[in-house]
Design a protein around this motif. Structure first.
Motif, PDB file in Angstrom:
ATOM      1  N   LEU A   8       9.324  -8.850   8.420  1.00 35.31           N
ATOM      2  CA  LEU A   8       9.129  -8.524   7.261  1.00 35.31           C
ATOM      3  C   LEU A   8       9.744  -9.477   6.148  1.00 35.31           C
ATOM      4  CD1 LEU A   8       9.912  -4.663   7.927  1.00 35.31           C
ATOM      5  CD2 LEU A   8       7.647  -5.617   7.290  1.00 35.31           C
ATOM      6  N   ASP A   9       9.028 -10.562   5.930  1.00 31.15           N
ATOM      7  CA  ASP A   9       9.427 -11.624   4.982  1.00 31.15           C
ATOM      8  C   ASP A   9       9.065 -11.714   3.663  1.00 31.15           C
ATOM      9  OD1 ASP A   9       6.810 -12.004   5.507  1.00 31.15           O
ATOM     10  OD2 ASP A   9       7.064 -14.001   6.280  1.00 31.15           O
ATOM     11  N   GLU A  10       8.606 -10.231   3.023  1.00 31.40           N
ATOM     12  CA  GLU A  10       8.412 -10.309   1.638  1.00 31.40           C
ATOM     13  C   GLU A  10       9.302  -8.993   1.265  1.00 31.40           C
ATOM     14  OE1 GLU A  10       4.207 -10.099   0.148  1.00 31.40           O
ATOM     15  OE2 GLU A  10       3.590 -10.955   2.188  1.00 31.40           O
ATOM     16  N   LEU A 125       3.816  -2.724   9.817  1.00 31.02           N
ATOM     17  CA  LEU A 125       4.139  -2.487   8.738  1.00 31.02           C
ATOM     18  C   LEU A 125       3.808  -3.729   7.636  1.00 31.02           C
ATOM     19  CD1 LEU A 125       7.857  -1.321   9.258  1.00 31.02           C
ATOM     20  CD2 LEU A 125       5.869   0.311   8.482  1.00 31.02           C
ATOM     21  N   LYS A 126       3.970  -4.890   8.186  1.00 32.68           N
ATOM     22  CA  LYS A 126       3.555  -6.083   7.507  1.00 32.68           C
ATOM     23  C   LYS A 126       2.048  -6.333   7.131  1.00 32.68           C
ATOM     24  CE  LYS A 126       4.062 -11.171   7.425  1.00 32.68           C
ATOM     25  NZ  LYS A 126       4.422 -12.389   8.091  1.00 32.68           N
ATOM     26  N   PHE A 127       1.370  -5.738   7.957  1.00 34.50           N
ATOM     27  CA  PHE A 127      -0.158  -5.771   8.018  1.00 34.50           C
ATOM     28  C   PHE A 127      -0.609  -4.775   6.866  1.00 34.50           C
ATOM     29  CE2 PHE A 127      -4.238  -3.865   9.060  1.00 34.50           C
ATOM     30  CZ  PHE A 127      -5.146  -4.829   8.629  1.00 34.50           C
ATOM     31  N   VAL A 128      -0.114  -3.428   7.082  1.00 34.92           N
ATOM     32  CA  VAL A 128      -0.444  -2.317   6.207  1.00 34.92           C
ATOM     33  C   VAL A 128       0.095  -2.692   4.635  1.00 34.92           C
ATOM     34  CG1 VAL A 128       0.111  -0.024   5.733  1.00 34.92           C
ATOM     35  CG2 VAL A 128      -0.447  -0.391   7.915  1.00 34.92           C
ATOM     36  N   LEU A 129       1.172  -3.190   4.468  1.00 36.53           N
ATOM     37  CA  LEU A 129       1.783  -3.675   3.431  1.00 36.53           C
ATOM     38  C   LEU A 129       0.769  -4.894   2.682  1.00 36.53           C
ATOM     39  CD1 LEU A 129       3.853  -3.225   1.261  1.00 36.53           C
ATOM     40  CD2 LEU A 129       5.239  -5.193   2.549  1.00 36.53           C
ATOM     41  N   ARG A 130       0.583  -5.705   3.493  1.00 41.61           N
ATOM     42  CA  ARG A 130      -0.233  -6.931   2.942  1.00 41.61           C
ATOM     43  C   ARG A 130      -1.725  -6.240   2.424  1.00 41.61           C
ATOM     44  NH1 ARG A 130      -0.762 -11.225   6.963  1.00 41.61           N
ATOM     45  NH2 ARG A 130      -2.025  -9.580   8.033  1.00 41.61           N
ATOM     46  N   THR A 136      -4.325  -3.281  -4.148  1.00 43.55           N
ATOM     47  CA  THR A 136      -3.722  -3.123  -5.377  1.00 43.55           C
ATOM     48  C   THR A 136      -4.087  -3.850  -6.728  1.00 43.55           C
ATOM     49  OG1 THR A 136      -1.842  -1.531  -4.836  1.00 43.55           O
ATOM     50  CG2 THR A 136      -1.676  -2.597  -7.027  1.00 43.55           C
ATOM     51  N   ALA A 137      -4.127  -5.387  -5.931  1.00 39.12           N
ATOM     52  CA  ALA A 137      -4.416  -6.389  -6.659  1.00 39.12           C
ATOM     53  C   ALA A 137      -6.078  -6.421  -7.522  1.00 39.12           C
ATOM     54  CB  ALA A 137      -4.118  -7.789  -5.887  1.00 39.12           C
ATOM     55  N   LEU A 138      -6.914  -6.249  -6.185  1.00 38.76           N
ATOM     56  CA  LEU A 138      -8.396  -5.978  -6.708  1.00 38.76           C
ATOM     57  C   LEU A 138      -8.503  -4.893  -7.632  1.00 38.76           C
ATOM     58  CD1 LEU A 138      -9.703  -6.342  -3.085  1.00 38.76           C
ATOM     59  CD2 LEU A 138     -10.054  -7.745  -4.890  1.00 38.76           C
TER      60      LEU A 138
END
Length: 149
Positions: A8-10, A125-130, A136-138
């Protein structure tokens, strides 16, 4: 073999909901990083109280809990416009068809079974978050990001 690194690097704020105090402690130890803040709740009631207090990027919840269980928590989150798109990963000891179907029908984003492999969970978690952040951005850009059926 490479050295240890944080998956989790973000920056992320995760709410981990489980009635097992040892599992909550493990979550704080195994999921936290320089970028990942982990808060815990013992059941759906505590989870809703914490969600009211501040923003979370992701929720990990058990299904079998006192007061408000994971199924009911999912239903309440999906019924509230503030949390209808909040990613929720179900982490449970149940792996029966009924529990899986019921969790996804209630609005689960992903489903993992216990005992938890903490390293694998961090990648999920990282994949789901990404994925959630891309959606959200779209949506903010005015593009329909509806999932393909």
């Amino acid at each position: 073999m490479s050295g240890f690194f944080y998956v989790l690097d973000e920056d992320v704020r995760i709410l981990f909901v489980d009635d097992d105090p040892i599992l909550r402690e493990f979550a704080q130890v195994n999921l936290a990083s320089v970028h990942a803040e982990i808060e815990v709740a013992g059941d759906g009631v505590e989870a809703l109280e914490q969600l009211e207090q501040g923003a979370f990027d992701l929720v990990v919840t058990d299904l079998e809990m006192p007061r408000i269980d994971g199924f009911d928590l999912l239903g309440r989150l999906r019924a509230d416009p503030r949390w209808e798109r909040l990613p929720v990963i179900v982490a449970t000891g149940r792996d029966d068809v009924e529990a899986i179907d019921r969790a996804f029908q209630a609005g689960a984003t992903a489903f993992v079974t216990k005992p938890l492999n903490w390293r694998l969970l961090t990648y999920q978690l990282k994949f789901v978050l990404r994925s959630a952040r891309a959606e959200t951005a779209l949506l903010r850009a005015g593009t329909d990001a509806s999932p393909i059926a």
